[in-house]
Design an enzyme around this catalytic site. Structure first.
Site: not given
Length: 964
Positions: A607-612, A615, A726
């Site tokens: 469902i997504g891509a994070g910094e590491f 997801v 943030d």
């Protein structure tokens, strides 16, 4: 060519119910394969029923595929759909397949991949009569996924048909040259389901239309409940209940149990109508009845007239203790003092009375008014009184009693018959310079079976109290010869009667006697006479009343002890611990997060891509717990140890939080090769994208409710001495209930203990558009800088995900803020909400509101929906950065599509083209009704286009022309 197929038998209606929605009609493709009768003379076949096979199952569709001929105009119409009288707004859900035009050889230039949805209202079924001019376009339907030669993709789209007022309507589907298969059409309207909230019953209510976002509904209190004002609630246009006004409360003797009012159980009561639970009966009270309003006093216990009827009952106090008398012959008075009762009966209004009697032999009479008391003889609050004006050669008895507010109610009959009434008559029978002979009498005489003994204590009267030496004798008789005393010295003697178990059986009698000086031996009788004259010649008969009762040790639970429902709310708020303070970050993870075995986690979809890393959406099925949907953050292969520690540090942060508006950490995977962070799954994703996808579909009331949730989460973090750093709409997640939760703690840091409460960064990126000026300039962050960021989030929410400061560069943003520029009010933003934004953006951080203040203000707005109707001033040129007459490069717009793209409304290009509006000159002539008629229905989109036209005209004075 125009073709029309009226399907009278191949679509059928079937009622259907679901929670929170009432399906109006559901149209499914009939499996009988009935054909449609053609209404025009055309050489090419129209819509037709086609049998298809998918995954081994057969199904039927309405299909059309004329992609090689130009100017196709083929229509398919439903049967007459009767409308619920209150349903002015319905939803049309379509399931369909669209063929990829590139899969046709040589036809891609004239092939289409969209079709149109139309509607027409009528008060009666017109049968097969069809006139194209009677239908209005609802929307152009485009697929999310197109079907190729070797694969099939089923699309689902839902559109709104609003403003319905006649008895029924038709739907029609226009093909203009696409290859389409229509699987099903479901038509429904939304209702707020019948519900019981705050002990009020509200009926099922049809949701309002677009121009009526809130429908007021009156309710009725459940049995044994009442309300000062009629309970009311609002049904939103989305079929969800909003804020309730007028709360029902259970009547006296009843408490709330699962949306009902039930009688208080025996041993408990409730005196007033309230939302509180029944309370246990207070001390020394009880009730054996159901539904008690008050608890009656137990036998021997009472309530004073001034006591609250809901309070505990109390008994009379026991007798005062340790009564002593100190003569002061120099001033002609006697000082009586005593110790307060051992048992106060549970009261603190203890007073004392002193009674004096003159005794001549065995006959006693009241002393009369001649005897003086200081300060008084009645209602004494101090355990001390001064007595004067005593006569010589008389015996005096003083009786001291303790009283309280219930003593009069208790009465003498309530005193236990086993009270002790011991009087000691102390006198001496002889004296020398080194000895004293004493004797004492007891009245009344002890019972024969009671073995009375005496404790005789004496010491020099004038000794320093800190250095006094006491002599204690325990005697079986009522006389004593005291020897080895100092000549000419006064001694203080105290006699106390003891029972057989050496416990006090009566009062302690104190007297002063003095030895003779050497060489002055006198006759005992002479000495006695002189003593009596010196001290006013009186005896002290001081009886005490000892009242022994078994006290109830039960402590009443106050209402404040049961107000909160969860242990988290009862315990004091903890303080956040920075995981970076741990030498070993793995220790912090284990301390604040739960370890999950990877076998309990099932990944389903990226469902997504994070910094590491990526997801996933997935399922967590832990032993002993039910299956829950979760989001799974993964660590990409080839990570360094520092990246792994940074990755898991977010879990160490989240694991310390427990609040409904903070994303919940389910646990971590650290003991296996692939590290993971598992959190609750938020179905609607990031707030900024959610708002952009639903531009104009959410009411101001709902938006303020979402902001209230974000503010509550930030108040929780602030109370834990925690700075987010943030805070932005992209870092707020939304679930199916439109509940917002703060997430993404990658930049967050703990507040230091210094008075400023700041954190200084060592560098790194700062989200300029969301960051307070002092944090940008000095890299110091506080909860006040988070408040500034919250103000930007408020603007994002009210602007439906618009980018703050539009296309300005970071340098231009910082320059504008330093020059006192602030973001203008978004379109249709309530004035009270915009004023709160401006307060969050005050240059002096000390003057900005705290998150607790923000939550309180938003609560007030939600309790008073009328306060949201006053709209802040709006300048379309500034507020949505609309171009006036040209594009970003200063040149005029060359086409309608270029103009629509500049205002992010390019999805309506086909609507303008189909309506014949192909030049900017034609655009400038449009009114609001014209924009509606070409199929722009969403309020936010309608206003954006209307305001853009206003900007193009450069006639801000005509703003009312475009008011929606």
């Amino acid at each position: 060519m125009c073709r029309f197929c009226c399907c009278t038998s191949s679509l059928y209606a079937q009622p259907h119910n679901r929670p929170a929605k009432h399906i109006f009609f559901i149209f499914l493709i009939n499996r009988t394969g009935a054909t449609c009768r053609e209404q025009t003379t055309a050489s090419v076949g129209p819509w037709e029923v086609v049998q298809r096979t998918l995954n081994g199952s057969q199904f039927y569709t309405y299909s059309i595929c004329n992609v090689e001929e130009r100017e196709q105009d083929n229509w398919l119409r439903t049967t007459f759909i009767q409308r619920h009288p209150l349903a002015s707004r319905v939803f049309v859900e379509l399931k369909f397949i669209v063929r990829d035009c590139n899969s046709f050889d040589g036809a891609s230039l004239i092939c289409k991949e969209t079709f149109n949805l139309y509607t027409s209202e009528s008060d009666a079924d017109v049968g097969t009569t069809f006139r194209k001019s009677q239908f209005k376009k609802v929307a152009t339907i485009a697929p999310d996924e197109i079907t190729g030669k070797n694969e099939m993709h089923i699309n689902t789209e839902t559109r709104v048909v609003d403003g319905l007022s006649r008895k029924g309507f038709y739907l029609a589907f226009q093909d203009i040259g696409a290859c389409i298969a229509l699987l099903s059409v479901r038509v429904f309207y939304k209702t707020c389901p019948g519900t019981v909230q705050n002990l009020a019953t509200f009926p099922e209510t049809v949701a309002g239309a677009e121009n009526q976002p809130l429908t007021e509904v009156s309710g009725v209190c459940v049995d044994n409940a009442a309300s000062e004002e009629l309970p009311r609630i609002y049904c939103t246009e989305e079929g969800k209940w909003a804020v309730q006004v007028g709360q029902c409360q259970c009547k006296p003797g009843y408490e709330e149990v699962k949306d009902t009012c039930q009688e208080c159980r025996p041993g408990s009561f409730k005196a007033e109508a309230s939302s509180d639970a029944c309370e246990p009966c207070p001390a020394n009270t009880d009730t054996l009845e159901h539904g008690a309003v008050l608890c009656a006093c137990k036998d021997g216990f009472f309530r004073a007239p001034t006591d609250p009827s809901t309070g505990p009952c109390s008994g009379p106090p026991s007798a005062p203790r340790d009564l002593s008398a100190v003569p002061q012959p120099s001033v002609g008075r006697l000082i009586l003092s005593w110790t307060p009762p051992e048992d106060t009966g549970g009261r603190n209004d203890i007073t004392y009375s002193v009674e004096c009697q003159r005794c001549d032999g065995v006959v006693c009479h009241p002393c009369g008014e001649r005897v003086r008391y200081e300060p008084a003889s009645m209602k004494l609050t101090e355990a001390r009184v001064s007595v004067s004006e005593l006569e010589a050669h008389l015996n005096y008895t003083f009786i001291v009693e303790a009283h309280s507010g219930v003593s009069q109610l208790a009465g003498e009959a309530q005193r236990p018959p086993s009270r002790s009434n011991v009087t000691i008559f102390l006198h001496y029978t002889g004296e020398t310079s080194t000895s004293l002979a004493l004797s004492w009498d007891v009245s009344p005489r002890p019972r024969p079976q009671l073995n009375i003994r005496y404790k005789l204590t004496y010491h020099k009267k004038d000794d320093n109290l800190d250095k006094t030496t006491y002599t204690v004798l325990t005697l079986d008789k009522n006389s004593a010869q005291i020897k080895d005393l100092a000549p000419g010295t006064a001694y203080l003697f105290r006699v106390q009667a003891l029972g057989s178990d050496d416990n006090s059986e009566g009062s302690r009698m104190e007297e002063h006697f003095e030895t003779l000086t050497e060489g002055t031996e006198q006759n005992p009788c002479t000495s006695f006479t002189s003593f009596m004259q010196m001290y006013g010649c009186f005896y002290l008969f001081i009886p005490f009343f000892f009242v022994f009762r078994k006290r109830n040790s039960h402590t009443r639970q106050g209402p404040e002890d049961t107000y909160f429902s969860t242990p988290e709310q009862l315990k004091p708020l903890k303080t956040y611990v920075d995981p970076h303070t741990y030498e070993d970050p793995n220790v912090a993870v284990l301390k604040f997060a739960t370890e999950i075995h990877p076998s309990h986690i099932t990944k389903q979809k990226v469902i997504g891509a994070g910094e590491f890393g990526e997801v996933y959406r997935g399922i967590l099925k832990a032993p002993g717990r039910k299956e829950v949907a979760v989001a799974i953050k993964t660590l990409k292969p080839g990570y360094t140890e520092k990246q792994r520690q940074d990755f898991l540090s977010e879990a160490s942060i989240m694991g310390q939080f427990s609040h409904q508006n903070i994303i919940r950490l389910e646990g971590v995977v650290t003991k296996f090769k692939h590290a993971m962070i598992v959190t609750e799954y938020m179905e609607n994703g990031a707030l900024d994208r959610y708002l952009r996808d639903h531009d104009g579909e959410i009411s101001s009331f709902q938006l303020v409710g979402m902001l209230r949730g974000i503010a509550a989460g930030m108040k929780y973090l602030s109370d834990m001495s925690y700075v987010h750093r943030d805070l932005a709409a992209r870092n707020i997640l939304v679930n199916n209930n439109m509940e917002c939760k703060v997430s993404d703690f990658g930049l967050s840091r703990v507040l230091e203990d210094d008075p400023e409460g700041t954190y200084t960064t060592s560098g790194g990126k700062i989200p300029i558009r969301w960051t307070a000026p002092e944090a940008i300039a000095y890299r110091k962050f506080t909860s006040a800088s988070d408040v500034w960021s919250f103000g930007i989030v408020m603007w994002e929410v009210m602007a439906f995900g618009e980018r703050p400061y539009w296309d300005m560069s970071n340098h231009e943003v910082m320059k504008a803020i330093n020059e006192a520029f602030r973001l203008p009010a978004p379109m249709d933003c309530p004035s009270a909400v915009y004023q709160l934004m401006l307060q969050c953006w005050l240059q002096d951080r000390a003057k900005r509101p705290r998150f607790g203040d923000i939550v309180s203000l938003l609560d007030k707005l939600l309790r008073s929906p009328e306060s949201l109707k006053t709209i802040a001033d709006f300048d379309p040129r500034v507020s949505i950065r609309l171009p006036s007459t040209s594009g970003s490069d200063g040149s005029p717009f060359r086409s309608v599509s270029e103009w629509l793209e500049s205002i992010k409304m390019s999805q309506y290009s086909e609507n303008f083209t189909c309506a014949g509006i192909v030049t900017m000159e034609q655009v400038l002539q449009m009114k609001t009704e014209d924009i509606k008629n070409i199929g722009v229905r969403l309020p936010g989109h309608l206003k954006r286009i209307a305001y853009s036209i206003l900007g193009l005209k450069d006639q801000t004075s005509t703003l009312s022309v475009f008011a929606v």
